[in-house]
Design an enzyme around this catalytic site. Sequence first.
Site, PDB file in Angstrom:
ATOM      1  N   GLU A  74       0.844  -1.188   0.000  1.00 21.93           N
ATOM      2  CA  GLU A  74       0.000   0.000   0.000  1.00 21.93           C
ATOM      3  C   GLU A  74       0.879   1.239   0.000  1.00 21.93           C
ATOM      4  OE1 GLU A  74      -3.103   0.008   2.906  1.00 21.93           O
ATOM      5  OE2 GLU A  74      -4.050  -1.790   2.115  1.00 21.93           O
ATOM      6  N   HIS A 116      -9.960   9.737   1.718  1.00 25.34           N
ATOM      7  CA  HIS A 116      -9.510   8.617   0.907  1.00 25.34           C
ATOM      8  C   HIS A 116      -9.676   8.995  -0.564  1.00 25.34           C
ATOM      9  CE1 HIS A 116      -8.939   4.613  -0.707  1.00 25.34           C
ATOM     10  NE2 HIS A 116      -8.582   4.203   0.494  1.00 25.34           N
ATOM     11  N   ARG A 154      -1.759   9.609   0.704  1.00 20.82           N
ATOM     12  CA  ARG A 154      -3.172   9.788   0.378  1.00 20.82           C
ATOM     13  C   ARG A 154      -3.582  11.243   0.171  1.00 20.82           C
ATOM     14  NH1 ARG A 154      -6.118   5.430   4.434  1.00 20.82           N
ATOM     15  NH2 ARG A 154      -5.737   3.585   3.145  1.00 20.82           N
ATOM     16  N   HIS A 190     -12.453   9.922   5.275  1.00 20.65           N
ATOM     17  CA  HIS A 190     -12.126   8.513   5.535  1.00 20.65           C
ATOM     18  C   HIS A 190     -11.651   8.265   6.959  1.00 20.65           C
ATOM     19  CE1 HIS A 190     -10.977   4.432   4.660  1.00 20.65           C
ATOM     20  NE2 HIS A 190      -9.703   4.661   4.932  1.00 20.65           N
ATOM     21  N   ARG A 195      -2.163   9.783   8.174  1.00 19.40           N
ATOM     22  CA  ARG A 195      -2.024   8.385   8.590  1.00 19.40           C
ATOM     23  C   ARG A 195      -1.428   7.520   7.487  1.00 19.40           C
ATOM     24  NH1 ARG A 195      -5.309   3.730   7.922  1.00 19.40           N
ATOM     25  NH2 ARG A 195      -6.913   4.989   6.912  1.00 19.40           N
TER      26      ARG A 195
END
Length: 530
Positions: free
Chosen positions: A117, A231, A277, A334, A369
């Site tokens: 990821e 997100h 992100r 998100h 995050r």
Amino acid sequence: MDDYSVKLFDVIIVGGGIAGKMLAHRLPASMKIACITKAEPNVSNSVIAQGGIAAALANDDHPEAHFEDTIAVANDHADIERVNLLVTEGKQSVQTLIEEGLLFDRNPSGNWSFGQEAAHSKRRILHSGGDATGKGIMDFLQTKTNNKLSLHANLVVIELIIIKGRCAGVIVLDHLGKKSRMYGKHIVIATGGIGQLYEHTSNSEISSGDGISLAYHAGALLTDLEFVQFHPTILQLNGKSKGLISEAVRGEGAQLVDEDGKRIMEGIHPSLELAPRDIVARAIEASYQRQKKVFLNAQDITGFNKKFPTIYQNCLDHSINPLTENIPVRPGAHFHMGGIQTNEWGETSIPFLYAIGETACTGVHGANRLASNSLLESLVFAERAAQTIQSKKDDDFSISGIKPFQNHMVNLPSIVEIKKMMTTYAGIIRDQAGLERLLERLTPAIQQLSAHVFSDLALPTLKLAHHLTSSFLIAKSALLRTESRGAHYRLDAVHHDTNWTGKVIAISKNGCCQLNRHTINDQKKEAILK
């Protein structure tokens, strides 16, 4: 509804997600534990969490690498001691759950299948059921806690009970509008996120920042509220969010393209679709502002329907075949990096009140995050809170002079109006003028709320009160942080103003202040990682 006022619980857990369930799992069976859920137990962000859980369990991985990845994404805003706890104790926590019987996906060779990821330097993401990791962990923890707690579903906690400076219980509201009190020696807020404050979100229908509002009105300290992660890829049709498209899809090679087929991340970040992100979300939103819709092209992923069965079925349910068609996506709220300020043991600024999971701010995420660290945080700090609760001596409190509830009406903005304003002015891109406009609308309503005891509000007002309070606090924090950092992006600011490094905005009913968080430097990192 039962009359709870005659019962005294050892622990009351507000929330039914992974953090609360893990806490109950680690508490002794001798304790009388109550779990309050806002809806049915299967409704939570945890259940619908597609992404996996990050842990340095692979042979070529190490917690130090996980540490470095986490603080790099956090934009010089993480508490590095807490990050070290996350990656070291997190690895052991996941390993222990595996030994207890929790199953994760394996590759054809029978070894753990580690996914990739964004912003991870290693393939370290464990999944369960392909893209149903949250449900897999929840199902496992449910079997471990079924006989350990009493479940109280479809109750909204509207206020925390404070007696002589300590938290001693909660006031709940049922679907008929009846209010009741529940008392406990230890009260744990595990209410999850804030996605429903926005028009577009990956969150469950109950994630409206209740924990933040409860803590604020009780007088607790809250931090980092301005940091809301959007997100990048939520399936969106006709302006409506239809479910998350996990980052793991991009980790397997899916590309973001506009309606002309041009890759939108080219020239923006060297990691392309696997950039942090906040960068990917802003790039997608910028394309929409240019009147160019954005799609996720996953057609070259071999075995997409087997790797991502939940996403595949959701796309089919909305008449999109991801094996042959591009998936229309747009960012949505998100994850909330901020929340109720806690120490490393889950304790808040109010004695005997704890916060764990997304509603807490432990400092491990900083301003942004790292993907798949959220479930890990829930496990680690739930275990730590369990240790603290067991170590505390009983502190008796007396209940007297209970007044009957009132039903005051307060005229507040509608949820639809709040969501629209939050999306427009406190969304992916912000500026002073917009935030001030938002606060001009929200502040009078907050002042009206503050003129009453929360539990004395009438049902229509209570349905809006938590929503409004959390929105106001996020907007206030966003206005106070005049720089851009991580997920907090202001058009009218200098990106990463060094004068702000390590500065945390803290909010309570007593006002706002700036606190110092541990800043990152090589010497300190070396000392922590030894």
